[in-house]
Design an enzyme around this catalytic site. Structure first.
Site, PDB file in Angstrom:
ATOM      1  N   ARG A 171      53.648  17.868  38.882  1.00 15.53           N
ATOM      2  CA  ARG A 171      52.329  17.537  38.319  1.00 15.53           C
ATOM      3  C   ARG A 171      52.112  18.182  36.945  1.00 15.53           C
ATOM      4  O   ARG A 171      51.010  18.593  36.599  1.00 15.53           O
ATOM      5  CB  ARG A 171      51.204  17.963  39.277  1.00 15.53           C
ATOM      6  N   SER A 222      43.994  13.897  45.169  1.00 19.51           N
ATOM      7  CA  SER A 222      44.229  15.232  45.736  1.00 19.51           C
ATOM      8  C   SER A 222      43.684  16.292  44.792  1.00 19.51           C
ATOM      9  O   SER A 222      43.957  16.267  43.589  1.00 19.51           O
ATOM     10  CB  SER A 222      45.731  15.464  45.958  1.00 19.51           C
ATOM     11  N   GLU A 292      44.937  20.071  40.902  1.00 13.84           N
ATOM     12  CA  GLU A 292      45.685  18.996  40.248  1.00 13.84           C
ATOM     13  C   GLU A 292      44.859  18.373  39.135  1.00 13.84           C
ATOM     14  O   GLU A 292      45.392  17.985  38.099  1.00 13.84           O
ATOM     15  CB  GLU A 292      46.047  17.899  41.264  1.00 13.84           C
TER      16      GLU A 292
END
Length: 302
Positions: A171, A222, A292
């Site tokens: 990420r 998320s 995230e």
């Protein structure tokens, strides 16, 4: 209207006072003073030069699927490429695509052509540019697995950067360190495969998402990255935060690594919930959860 508006109008459509809540999947955020939709790279380059010359803050937004915007108004310019810069070009198993293209639509097109590699992205509500920026992924696959090169506008010059030079990790990418760089497009290599087999896999995963994720409510996907060897949702479940609510921000009772906007959630309530989870998980497990989503238009002290 002021001089900046008139100058931007020379190069693009311009909207005034569009709420960021209408540009993000979480449906949270104050108004952006101006939003522009350049039709091509020349227009985009011209707009960037105008903004830099005037010292105006700007932000590129795709589908806004990984953003937590503050409730404050943004006194700058939002740039969106998804209205016009969304073409894709297939050459056998090679794919060249503009940054504003929907990653879901691209996955479907690849499936129709019998090309595998984008199945993981078939449920990610973002653009190619946004997916590259975050190195988005699912089902143990990510953008860096298929990318060859990324076309970037930096220092008033567009150039192709090899994927291995983009510092991709979980990420993360080099583009997060350079918010002034603009992703224009990408080249990637896919793998020939039977279309029906690809389609069946995408449909199976769609059903799994419907069953396990709160897709009926606005979210930013998320919230927390999975710590190495762990699942963030299990840690959140372990502190009994499933269904925890502050105002209209609520930890999903279906999947507790999602925080839902149950109606009119405020950014501060959402962020308070995030911080409470981080503190409680650290206190119980000694693990710091990292988010995230990208924070945008928040004061530095926050």
């Amino acid at each position: 209207m002021n001089e900046l508006y008139e100058e931007l109008k020379r190069y693009s459509e311009v909207d005034v006072d569009v709420p960021l809540s209408k540009m993000t999947t979480l449906r949270i955020g104050g108004k952006a003073k101006y939003t522009v939709y350049p039709e091509n790279q020349v227009a985009l380059d011209s707009i960037i030069r105008v903004l830099k010359k005037r010292g105006v803050t700007y932000k590129l937004i795709g589908k806004g699927s990984d953003l937590l915007c503050s409730d404050e108004d943004f006194d700058g310019v939002i740039i969106r490429l998804d209205r016009h810069c969304h073409n894709s070009y297939f050459d056998e198993n090679r794919l060249t695509v503009q940054a504003g293209c929907s990653i879901i639509m691209l996955a479907v097109e690849a499936m129709k052509k019998g090309l595998s590699g984008l199945e993981f992205a078939s449920g990610i509500p973002g653009t190619v540019g946004g997916a590259i920026f975050m190195n988005a992924g699912a089902y143990k696959s990510s953008m860096s697995d298929i990318l060859d090169e990324v076309l970037v506008l930096r220092d008033n010059t567009s150039e192709w950067i090899k994927a291995e030079d983009c510092e991709f990790s979980y990420r993360s990418s080099i583009f997060q360190k350079h918010p002034d760089w603009i992703i224009l497009g990408a080249r990637m290599t896919l793998t020939p495969k039977d279309s029906k087999e690809i389609s069946d896999l995408m449909e199976d995963r769609r059903k799994r998402r419907m069953a396990s994720q709160p897709l009926e409510y606005p979210t930013c996907g998320s919230v927390f990255r999975n710590p190495e060897g762990m699942n963030a949702w299990q840690l959140i479940d372990g502190i009994d935060y499933r269904g925890k609510r502050i105002g209209d921000a609520m930890v999903s009772d279906k999947h507790c690594n999602f925080i839902c906007n149950m109606g009119n959630a405020k950014a501060e309530d959402y962020l308070t919930l995030v911080k409470e989870i981080q503190e409680a998980v650290y206190e119980k497990y000694g693990v710091m959860l990292h988010t995230e989503m990208e924070m945008f238009n928040w004061r530095e002290t926050e």
